[in-house]
Structure formats: C-alpha cells, structure tokens
Design a protein around this motif. Structure first.
Motif, PDB file in Angstrom:
ATOM      1  N   ALA A 102      15.954  -1.212   0.951  1.00 11.80           N
ATOM      2  CA  ALA A 102      14.981  -0.637   2.489  1.00 11.80           C
ATOM      3  C   ALA A 102      13.255  -0.109   1.333  1.00 11.80           C
ATOM      4  O   ALA A 102      14.224   0.590   0.379  1.00 11.80           O
ATOM      5  N   GLY A 103      12.714  -0.067   2.335  1.00 14.86           N
ATOM      6  CA  GLY A 103      11.789   0.824   1.073  1.00 14.86           C
ATOM      7  C   GLY A 103      10.183  -0.570   1.885  1.00 14.86           C
ATOM      8  O   GLY A 103      10.313  -1.192   2.878  1.00 14.86           O
ATOM      9  N   TYR A 104       8.978   0.186   0.852  1.00 15.34           N
ATOM     10  CA  TYR A 104       8.252   0.305   1.745  1.00 15.34           C
ATOM     11  C   TYR A 104       7.014   0.120   0.630  1.00 15.34           C
ATOM     12  O   TYR A 104       7.260  -0.246  -0.862  1.00 15.34           O
ATOM     13  N   VAL A 105       6.142  -0.815   1.237  1.00 15.02           N
ATOM     14  CA  VAL A 105       4.924  -1.227   0.007  1.00 15.02           C
ATOM     15  C   VAL A 105       4.189  -0.860   0.927  1.00 15.02           C
ATOM     16  O   VAL A 105       3.044  -2.170   1.884  1.00 15.02           O
ATOM     17  N   THR A 106       2.993  -0.661   0.020  1.00 12.76           N
ATOM     18  CA  THR A 106       1.585  -0.130   1.255  1.00 12.76           C
ATOM     19  C   THR A 106       0.533  -0.833   0.356  1.00 12.76           C
ATOM     20  O   THR A 106       0.551  -0.851  -0.577  1.00 12.76           O
ATOM     21  N   ILE A 107      -0.210  -1.698   0.578  1.00 12.05           N
ATOM     22  CA  ILE A 107      -1.406  -2.205   0.795  1.00 12.05           C
ATOM     23  C   ILE A 107      -2.394  -1.809   1.383  1.00 12.05           C
ATOM     24  O   ILE A 107      -2.889  -1.075   1.765  1.00 12.05           O
ATOM     25  N   LEU A 108      -3.806  -2.749   0.395  1.00  9.35           N
ATOM     26  CA  LEU A 108      -4.934  -2.091   1.377  1.00  9.35           C
ATOM     27  C   LEU A 108      -5.549  -2.817   1.894  1.00  9.35           C
ATOM     28  O   LEU A 108      -4.757  -3.567   2.568  1.00  9.35           O
ATOM     29  N   GLN A 109      -6.299  -2.936   2.595  1.00 10.06           N
ATOM     30  CA  GLN A 109      -7.316  -2.901   3.668  1.00 10.06           C
ATOM     31  C   GLN A 109      -7.673  -4.703   3.478  1.00 10.06           C
ATOM     32  O   GLN A 109      -7.922  -5.290   2.499  1.00 10.06           O
ATOM     33  N   GLU A 110      -7.696  -5.349   4.472  1.00 10.85           N
ATOM     34  CA  GLU A 110      -8.423  -7.105   3.988  1.00 10.85           C
ATOM     35  C   GLU A 110      -9.139  -7.112   3.240  1.00 10.85           C
ATOM     36  O   GLU A 110      -8.788  -8.341   2.347  1.00 10.85           O
ATOM     37  N   GLU A 111     -10.345  -6.757   3.228  1.00 10.20           N
ATOM     38  CA  GLU A 111     -11.439  -6.500   2.452  1.00 10.20           C
ATOM     39  C   GLU A 111     -11.183  -6.687   0.862  1.00 10.20           C
ATOM     40  O   GLU A 111     -11.619  -7.606  -0.004  1.00 10.20           O
ATOM     41  N   GLU A 112     -10.335  -5.913   0.772  1.00 10.26           N
ATOM     42  CA  GLU A 112      -9.119  -5.573  -0.443  1.00 10.26           C
ATOM     43  C   GLU A 112      -8.628  -6.798  -0.873  1.00 10.26           C
ATOM     44  O   GLU A 112      -8.622  -6.307  -2.782  1.00 10.26           O
TER      45      GLU A 112
END
Length: 471
Positions: free
Chosen positions: A362-372
């Motif tokens: 269980a966990g999370y992966v934080t990504i940048l916005q689509e442009e990046e």
C-alpha cells in the motif's frame, strides 16, 4: 489516357454531430456515477473554490444531486463560448487556475458533461467573482435522445443578470429517478476519500463536504461528513520511500537514480537502511519526471506490529495497492482495491518466496504535471495512456520494490518467518511416543503377505497397548 469522370454533386461540407453525441461524451466515456461526481469536484478545484458541498437526496423514486462551490464562477460569455463547447482546449492552454494558480485537473473539456450519467435534468447557476453576473442554464438530457436531431437543433435557454445577493461560485442541481443503494453510497465515500492525497495538506485549501438523505436507509437517513484523505497506514512491516530522478543520459540511454530509505517494523530496534540505486531504463521506456515514492509492505502471515490482532486482520484485508498522485489528487484506477496495474501478482507467481503481491503493498507515488511527466490521462479518466513514459513509471516503481524485496526475504529467512516453525517440546514428545506410522506400515506389509486378518488384528492390538504404555 486517364478516365474522365462525370461529377454529379460537389461542394464543401462540415461535420454535424448528432444530438446524442453529447451523451456519448458523458455517459459513453465517463465510467460510472462515482467518476462523474469526482470530475465535477475537480472542476470546483479548478475554479479556485475553497470548498465544495455535495448533497444527495433520495425520496421515493426521485433523486436530487447538488454540487455547490464557492469558486470564481463563470460569466455569460464563458458559459456560452467555453462551457457549451465540448472538448475545448482552453484548459490545455491555461494549465493553472485563475487566482490560486493550482495545477488544473480537468484537461479534456468533457467533465462538465459527466452530469448526464447522474440524472435527466441539469440546472446550473453560476455567479462570476468580479462582475457578480449570474448566469442560469437548464439542460434536459432527454432532448438529446434522437438520431433525427443535430446538436445545433437542441435549443438551450441561457440567461444572465446582475446579482447582489448571490455569492460567487457555481451551483449544479441534477434531478432524476435513480436511487442509489447503500453499497453504492459506501463506494462513493470511499472514492472521495481516495481522491485526496494524504501527503499534500490539501484540505486546508480545498474542503469537500458530503450530505446524504435517503428515506429508505437507516445508515444514510441523515448523513454528513467532511471528506478527509484516507490515513497513511502507520502499522506495517516494511516501508520504502524516497525519490527517483534522472541522473544522466549516456550513449542514448537514460540512467536514473533512486535515493531510498528502507524501514523494518517487524522487530524493534532495527535501524533504517539508506540505499542509492542506479538503473537504466530499457528500450520502450522513458523517464517520466521526478517521482516521490512511499510504499508500505506487509507479511500476511504475521500480525501487524503495535496493533490488536482483530484490528490487524481487518486492516490487512483492505490493503489497496499503490496509488498515483498528481496535483494533490489520485489518478484512478491506480490504488483502487484489487486493481493490480503493476502486475505484481503475475510477477510473484514466478518467485513466490521473494516477490510481493498486490495485496501486500500500500502506498503512493507522486508524479509531476503532464507537461513535465508526459503521462497523459485517458479521456475516460481511467488511467494514463500506456506510452513510453508510462512504461518508465512502471519500471521505476518495480525497481524500487526490487530493492526492498531481497532485504525482506533475507530478514524473514533469518528469523524463520513464514517458514516451517520449530516444533514445541510437547509436539516432539507426542511424535516420539506415537506409533501411528509404524502401525500403518506393519498393516500394509501384512496385507500384502496374505496374512490372515486375525493375525493382523492381533498385531494392531499389541501396538496399541504399547502406545498407551508409552503415553
């Protein structure tokens, strides 16, 4: 000589969408009612609202769903030239919200039509922040159920007027005949809670309130709650967290670095381990931007540390897998229960003692916005397009898990966890005094030697008497 053609008709034409095309955008693309409400909540976030209030009222066979926010609202021109235009590119150009400069969640210009899946009629009342101009619009979705009409043939009345007593924001009221079951309402609450990231303190800037009134339900006859993100699981056996970033590009290959910390809560006084892992993305994979990773892993054959046994079993059953967070919101379906988007179960099948399955993490992966990140959401709002950058995301997460798994495996082996446990003294004594195996072997040997049943029974009796004596 080229064949001469006799032209019978000629002219320039334009594509005229049928009236029911608008329903295809709403009902055909938006997966379900939960997704529709989530899309409308995201629209409120994009409108710089501090709060959004969702109200569901079910009486007899009638339903009324309202969604009200205190955002910047829309002018008459915005409603007629942008809201009324499907798949507008306005948000793609804008990228940030007007006042708070939030990363815009809606990019496709279709979320506004999600209301068609929630009911038959839509009433929208929106008051613009600066001009205090109020615009009203009424849509009857039944007007679009026709193959004989074009979109341009459906008249929609839109009116605007100056208002001094209406606060800025947008108020949607959706009427229909669909009554939700208690199970569906449970799922809506779960979807709203999973929408918000537990890492970004988003509810200080954007709050979601839910009200439910359902006459035929004891549980939801009068229900109200401020929606909070699901809490980060504090009880786990192992945790891996850190960042994945691009280190260099060498000979055309993208080399990534993962700076990770591993915690072990299975036993006390185990210090965290710091690991720097370099790895190369394979062909068909591309760097998807900076990743922040926080994943907890569980041994299903062990109780969770620091928690009662019953509560431990309950929590373990609700392990949701790994979610993806963008701009403070979860991207569905990543992190939905039983959605194995990383194919962890298949991966574990080939090496069950080492690999973790989907119901163990269980966990999370934080990504940048689509442009990046170049991770583009599908129009249906069900995940990303599976391009090279998506494959790079999957590869990066699996690489991080591959750092944790051998450490976990070594620890479990050293402490005899999950394997055959040593026998107690009583078990060893019982085994030593038991003649069950001997009895079976002798009986088998006598039966194959054509010995009479009388003699066989006498031998069994002697062994049984000996067994009692030993006990």
């Amino acid at each position: 000589m080229p064949e001469e053609k006799e032209i019978t008709n000629s002219g320039f034409y334009y594509i005229k969408p049928a009236a029911n095309h608008i329903l295809t955008i709403g009902k055909g693309i938006i997966k379900d009612s939960y997704t529709a409400i989530l899309e409308l909540v995201k629209n409120s976030f994009d409108a710089d609202a501090d709060e959004v209030r969702i109200k569901l009222i079910f009486n007899d066979k009638e339903s009324k769903i309202s969604i009200q926010d205190n955002g910047h609202g829309m002018t008459f021109e915005t409603v007629t030239k942008k809201w009324m235009v499907p798949s507008t590119q306005d948000k793609l150009r804008q990228k940030k919200s007007k006042y708070k400069k939030r990363p815009l969640q809606g990019r496709k210009g279709i979320g506004r039509y999600a209301s068609s899946i929630l009911g038959e009629d839509l009433m929208m009342l929106t008051t613009e922040k600066e001009t205090l101009e109020t615009t009203e619009l009424l849509l009857d979705w039944k007007d679009f159920y026709s193959d004989d009409k074009y979109l341009e043939d459906v008249d929609i009345l839109i009116e605007s007027y100056k208002s001094t007593n209406k606060p800025p924001g947008t108020f949607l009221t959706i009427s229909g005949s669909n009554t939700w079951t208690d199970i569906e309402l449970d799922r809506l609450i779960g979807s709203l809670k999973r929408l918000l990231s537990p890492f970004d303190d988003i509810d200080n800037d954007f709050r979601i309130y839910l009200y439910i009134s359902k006459e035929s339900s004891d549980k939801y006859s009068s229900y109200s709650e401020q929606i909070k993100p699901l809490p980060i699981l504090e009880h786990y056996h192992y945790r891996i967290y850190g960042q994945v970033d691009l280190l260099e590009i060498k000979d055309g290959d993208e080399i990534l670095t993962a700076k990770l910390t591993i915690e072990n809560k299975s036993l006390s006084n185990i210090s965290p381990i710091q690991i720097d892992k370099k790895f190369k993305l394979e062909k068909g994979q591309k760097f998807c931007g900076l990743l922040n990773i926080d994943i907890r892993a569980f041994d299903l054959d062990e109780e969770l540390p620091g928690i009662a046994s019953d509560e431990s079993k309950k929590l373990v059953k609700e392990i949701p897998g790994i979610a993806v967070i963008k701009g403070g919101f979860r991207v569905r379906p990543y992190g939905d229960l039983k959605v194995d988007w990383l194919s962890l179960n298949e991966r574990r099948f080939n090496n069950p003692t080492l690999r973790l399955s989907n119901n163990q993490v269980a966990g999370y992966v934080t990504i940048l916005q689509e442009e990046e990140s170049n991770l583009e959401e599908k129009a249906s709002r069900e995940g990303f397009k599976e391009n090279e950058h998506y494959e790079g995301l999957v590869s990066s997460i699996l690489t991080c898990l591959s750092v944790l798994e051998p450490i976990r495996y070594k620890f479990r082996k050293q402490h005899n966890k999950g394997g055959r446990k040593p026998k107690t003294i009583n078990e060893q004594i019982n085994e030593a005094s038991s003649f069950d195996k001997l009895n079976t072997r002798i009986a088998s040997a006598l039966s194959t030697s054509n010995v009479s049943t009388t003699i066989t029974d006498q031998v069994k009796k002697i062994i049984q008497e000996e067994t009692k004596e030993k006990e």
